[in-house]
Write an enzyme that holds these catalytic residues in place. Structure first.
Site, PDB file in Angstrom:
ATOM      1  N   ASN A 194      23.767  11.793   6.409  1.00  0.00           N
ATOM      2  CA  ASN A 194      24.022  10.369   6.678  1.00  0.00           C
ATOM      3  C   ASN A 194      25.498  10.083   6.972  1.00  0.00           C
ATOM      4  OD1 ASN A 194      21.500   9.230   6.698  1.00  0.00           O
ATOM      5  ND2 ASN A 194      21.629   8.323   4.677  1.00  0.00           N
ATOM      6  N   TYR A 195      26.014  10.681   8.010  1.00  0.00           N
ATOM      7  CA  TYR A 195      27.429  10.543   8.352  1.00  0.00           C
ATOM      8  C   TYR A 195      27.701   9.169   8.946  1.00  0.00           C
ATOM      9  CZ  TYR A 195      31.863  11.358  10.775  1.00  0.00           C
ATOM     10  OH  TYR A 195      33.154  11.277  11.222  1.00  0.00           O
ATOM     11  N   GLY A 282      16.232   2.979   9.016  1.00  0.00           N
ATOM     12  CA  GLY A 282      15.485   3.370   7.831  1.00  0.00           C
ATOM     13  C   GLY A 282      14.537   4.540   8.025  1.00  0.00           C
ATOM     14  N   ASP A 285      15.607   7.693   6.070  1.00  0.00           N
ATOM     15  CA  ASP A 285      15.385   7.538   4.634  1.00  0.00           C
ATOM     16  C   ASP A 285      13.906   7.696   4.294  1.00  0.00           C
ATOM     17  OD1 ASP A 285      18.105   6.892   4.513  1.00  0.00           O
ATOM     18  OD2 ASP A 285      17.682   4.755   4.765  1.00  0.00           O
TER      19      ASP A 285
END
Length: 356
Positions: A194-195, A282, A285
């Site tokens: 998640n950069y 999202g 995730d």
């Protein structure tokens, strides 16, 4: 004169037993204000919802039957109370969430395109996030937060965090370093790259070095090929596996077309489902939540990746950051499809009513 009427017998209220906490996510939650389609300055009202990588993963896990707790910090404000309530309503344990009276809850505004000719408008269906999280309560996360939660970390089987948490502040980096240094005792540490470049602008540490350290200290690692290219100079799954042999589970998301999963030396590629994308926010995730839930349920390697795809599909065809998943039986049947059945499968969006 006495009252001869019989009083009804009092009965004790029996509350359902909370599920055993098997997973913990650690990171920032954000209040989200979603604008009406069109230029942001023309939006008269905003819809409120919740977001944040680890918050999204927690809600996906609980929907899949995994008892989950969230470790974080929120402000002593309406947005913080909303986030805690939002998670509790979805079955997430929030006993380890600290309320910070000195710092606000972070938030972001989601700008949505209307496709008009206005120079400030985005294309129809496109979206852009404007973050207001500098100095937020979660930026004060530190190793001391691991002492919260009445020993939840000692009891759980999996702890998940992301590179967003690592980037929030030096104290948050110290927290994530402490997580990867925890004695395993059959417990797994999960990390999603998640950069977010904007979060590293004010940091003295080198993002690539810090994120590589987190990857190497994890047992399960997720990264997108595009962000890996930006951070580490390559998005090639084989090359990334050579660079990061430490996580037993290494999952590389190949720009939406497929996912390459390494389980030790075993390499497996699973194509994504065919679908009409509503919004991409999202999806990563949701993929992590599906994969981790299937892992805790003891499913085979291919099904771990399929569960990830199925949950990501729910996010891609929805409108909120938090994926509304279909019933577990639907996911289980789809994940167990034959190779030809999987290849032919097309995802149809599920409404909130159908998901429940």
């Amino acid at each position: 004169m006495t009252d001869s009427r019989k009083h009804p017998k009092e009965t004790a209220v029996i509350w359902p037993t909370p599920p055993r906490i098997r997973a913990i996510t650690v990171g920032e939650g954000l209040a989200v204000l979603v604008a009406r389609p069109g230029p942001l300055e023309d939006s008269p009202t905003f819809d409120r919802t919740a977001g944040g990588a680890e918050l999204n993963v927690a809600t996906a896990l609980t929907q899949l039957g995994i008892g989950t707790a969230w470790v974080s910090r929120v402000g002593d404000d309406g947005f913080g109370r909303y986030l805690v309530r939002h998670l509790r309503e979805r079955g997430v344990d929030t006993s380890a969430v600290y309320t910070d009276s000195a710092r606000p809850t972070g938030l972001y505004v989601k700008e949505r395109g209307g496709g008009s000719s206005h120079p400030a408008d985005l294309a129809a269906g496109a979206s852009r996030m404007l973050y207001y999280r500098t100095g937020s309560a979660a930026s004060a996360l530190s190793p001391t937060d691991l002492d919260a939660g009445n020993g939840l970390l000692e009891q759980c089987e999996l702890i998940h965090f992301t590179g967003i948490t690592t980037a929030l502040s030096p104290s948050a980096t110290a927290l994530t370093d402490a997580l990867t240094a925890l004695p395993r005792r059959e417990r797994l540490i999960s990390f999603d790259l998640n950069y977010r470049p904007a979060l590293w602008i004010r940091r003295e540490e080198n993002a690539a070095d810090t994120l590589a350290r987190q990857l190497r200290g994890s047992d399960v690692a997720f990264l997108g090929a595009d962000e890996a290219q930006e951070v580490f100079g390559t998005g090639d799954p084989e090359r990334l596996r050579e660079m990061f042999p430490q996580p037993r589970h290494l999952v590389v998301k190949n720009s939406g077309h497929s996912v390459t999963g390494f389980l030790g030396a075993l390499r497996l590629e699973v194509p994504a489902l065919r679908l009409e994308v509503t919004e991409a926010i999202g999806a990563g995730d949701a993929f992590a939540g599906g994969y981790l839930a299937a892992l805790l349920q003891g499913r085979p390697h291919e099904q771990l990746l399929r569960y990830g795809h199925l949950c990501a599909a729910a996010a891609l065809t929805g409108t909120g950051d938090v994926a509304e998943l279909p019933p577990p039986a639907v996911l289980e049947s789809a994940a167990a499809a034959t190779a030809s059945g999987w290849a032919a499968m097309r995802w149809i969006a599920v409404t909130s009513e159908e998901a429940s």
